[in-house]
Structures are given as C-alpha cells and as structure tokens.
Design an enzyme around this catalytic site. Structure first.
Site, PDB file in Angstrom:
ATOM      1  N   GLU A  52      40.750  45.939  43.841  1.00 61.59           N
ATOM      2  CA  GLU A  52      40.031  45.267  44.933  1.00 61.59           C
ATOM      3  C   GLU A  52      40.886  44.128  45.507  1.00 61.59           C
ATOM      4  O   GLU A  52      41.885  43.706  44.910  1.00 61.59           O
ATOM      5  CB  GLU A  52      38.697  44.710  44.435  1.00 61.59           C
ATOM      6  CG  GLU A  52      38.829  43.659  43.351  1.00 61.59           C
ATOM      7  CD  GLU A  52      37.631  42.723  43.281  1.00 61.59           C
ATOM      8  OE1 GLU A  52      37.244  42.147  44.318  1.00 61.59           O
ATOM      9  OE2 GLU A  52      37.101  42.543  42.167  1.00 61.59           O
ATOM     10  N   LYS A  77      30.421  37.397  34.377  1.00 64.36           N
ATOM     11  CA  LYS A  77      30.543  35.977  34.066  1.00 64.36           C
ATOM     12  C   LYS A  77      29.173  35.391  33.776  1.00 64.36           C
ATOM     13  O   LYS A  77      28.175  35.849  34.324  1.00 64.36           O
ATOM     14  CB  LYS A  77      31.115  35.241  35.274  1.00 64.36           C
ATOM     15  CG  LYS A  77      32.557  35.529  35.434  1.00 64.36           C
ATOM     16  CD  LYS A  77      33.214  34.540  36.364  1.00 64.36           C
ATOM     17  CE  LYS A  77      34.694  34.735  36.278  1.00 64.36           C
ATOM     18  NZ  LYS A  77      35.315  34.764  37.597  1.00 64.36           N
TER      19      LYS A  77
END
Ligand code: PSU
Ligand code: MN
Length: 305
Positions: free
Chosen positions: A24, A158
């Site tokens: 990405e 996260k």
C-alpha cells in the site's frame, strides 16, 4: 490514456505466474514521516525481492492507477504534501479528476485483485476505533476483507483501535483471522494482546491453500487476514504504549478530529510522543510482514496461481 500502468517487472512476473506482493502507499504518505517513509518503502521492496518475489507498490498518479512504482515515483509520493488518502469510496473519483492518491488497505486490495495479485503486505490495518459506539468509525478495510479475495499480512491492529470489537466485526463478516506461528493475536508493537486468535497457521503453503479452497470448492468471496507478530528484538511492551495511546486519543477528541483524519492524526501524535521509537518498531514489523508475504506469494505460485 491508459487507466492502469504496470511497472515492467510486475507485468512480466504476472504474465509468467511468478510471485508478486502488493504494497500500500498510505503507509508512505500518511503513516510515516519523510524521509523514513521512502527509505522504508525501498527497504521493503528489497526484502520482497530478496525472498524471491516481485514488489508492486500501488498508488494513483495523475489519475492513472499504478501497479508498481519507479524509484522516482516513490520519492515524489513520499515528499508530496497534498496526496489524497484513497479508500474504496475514492478510487474512481480520484481517477475521474486526474488526481494523486495513496491507497489504503481497502483500496490496495481492490487494485491487487484487479491486477491478479493474491498477497498484500502492510503494517497495520484499519479497524473499529475506540468509541465507535458513538462515532460509528469502522474502517472500510474490514468490509473489504469480506469482499475482495486477497490475503493481507499485517502485524495486528494498533491499540489505538478497539481490538476485541475489530475481531467481532471480522467474525461477523466471515473473514478468517489467522495468527502466524502463535496462538494469540499480536498487537502491532507488541507480540501479545492477551486475545486468542480465531485461527493459527504455521506455514505459508497452508495459508495459500486455504485462500484457494475458499474460492473452490466453497465459492466464497473475500480475503484472509494474516496477523504476524513483530520480531521479538523490536517489540515495545504494551504497558509502555498504553499511556501514549491514551494521550493521542485525548488529543484527537479535544481537536475534534474525525473520519479519514483520525488514523493519520493518531499515528503522527504517537510518533512524536515516542521521539520516533515507535517508528523503529513499525519499520521492523513491516519488513517482517513483507518477507512473510513473499513466502505466501511463492506458495501461491507453486500452486499454479
Ligand atoms: N494503521 C496503521 N498504519 C497505517 C494505517 C493504519 O498502523 O498506515 C493506514 C492504512 O493505509 C489503513 C488506513 O488502510 O490507515 C486505515 O484508515 P481508516 O482508519 O481511515 O480506514
Ligand atoms: Mn475511519
């Protein structure tokens, strides 16, 4: 004008059925500061080559979807200030307007499918944000995993996200979440989250085979999420990150940050709060995911895909 431009090495590899790993570009433009962003992007591409696969970094440049970037294009993207963050909703609009954009996990999966790339490696995916019960902030990445048949390698979510809620949404959407080589879901900077993973696999060939079996005989759409723990030498304990994350979340709330800005804001805040320590871990885990992505891509190739 062509709407899609393939880098020559990517085009050749795809034609010959050689292993390719998609990457990405939002991690470059919105996930890391310059110049570490471009250094990491190059390093990750080299890691993939060293493992016998071809890297294909994906981005929209001047309204053309690029599958594989030249070194110059990487550098320009990494320095640019005005690059749009493209998710599923934005790809066609950016192309129509001839714009520049970096692809998120969702958009990179769409581009990878289009190109016939089965594997994509990144750092962290988007997920269900904390407080989603009022903000409704659930990343389009999760819904893309349910729709688009690409195997995504990440280091978990996260703790800026609500990890249990993220796993619940993935379960509802029928997305296999596969921990690589351990029983627990890893938590990005840390190997452990305290949460048992729904699935565990210990070798790349099984991961590639599972992806193929979803399609045939089961006829299932959608991808797989492989969560790969950060190498032990680079991990940051959860206790160290928790107050930093709390602080970032409070700052976002106070400044009224919403929608697409939330994730980049939190990442930038955490980077500054840790004086860059979080970045070293981030770089190590992306490289680790790239190497696993290459191994999975080789397994796909060996299966004739
Ligand atoms: N999480 C990270 N690093 C990142 C991102 C997420 O740890 O760079 C980026 C990825 O591109 C991901 C996107 O697809 O943020 C998710 O954004 P949102 O939460 O707005 O969907
Ligand atoms: Mn969001």
């Amino acid at each position: 004008m062509d709407r899609i431009a393939y880098a020559p090495e990517v085009e050749t590899a795809l034609r010959d059925g050689d292993p390719v790993v998609a990457l990405e570009s939002t991690i470059i433009t919105h996930g890391m500061p310059y110049p570490q962003n471009v250094e990491t992007a190059r390093q990750v591409e080299d890691d993939i080559r060293a493992e016998g696969a071809v890297p294909a970094t994906i981005a929209m440049l001047g309204g053309v979807l690029h599958i594989g970037l030249t070194d110059n294009e990487l550098e320009t993207l990494a320095q640019a200030k005005d690059v749009a963050k493209l998710s599923r909703a934005d790809l066609a609009a950016c192309m129509a307007q001839g714009g520049n954009g970096a692809t998120t996990v969702a958009a990179t999966m769409i581009a990878a499918r289009l190109a016939g790339i089965h594997v994509f490696a990144t750092g962290g995916i988007g997920g269900v944000h904390r407080g989603a019960e009022t903000s409704f902030d659930i990343s389009a990445d999760l819904l893309e995993l349910a729709k688009t048949p690409v195997t995504v390698v990440a280091a978990g979510a996260k703790a800026i996200l609500d990890i249990p809620k993220t796993l619940e949404v993935l379960e509802t959407q029928g997305v296999p979440v596969i921990a690589y080589g351990q029983d627990e879901v890893p938590a990005f900077w840390s190997r452990s989250s305290g949460i048992k993973a729904p699935l565990r696999m210990d070798n790349p060939a099984t991961i590639a085979r599972a992806a193929m079996l979803r399609a045939e005989p089961f006829g299932l759409d959608g991808g797989q999420l492989v969560v790969n723990p950060i190498p032990a030498d680079f991990e940051i304990p959860r206790e160290v990150m928790i107050p930093v994350i709390e602080d970032a979340l409070a700052a976002a709330e106070e400044q009224g940050i919403t929608a697409k800005e939330v994730t980049p804001f939190l990442l930038d805040h955490i980077f500054h709060a840790t004086q860059g320590a979080s970045l070293d871990a981030n770089i190590a885990l992306v490289r680790n995911n790239a190497r696993l992505g290459a191994a999975i891509a080789r397994a796909f190739s060996a299966l004739g895909r």
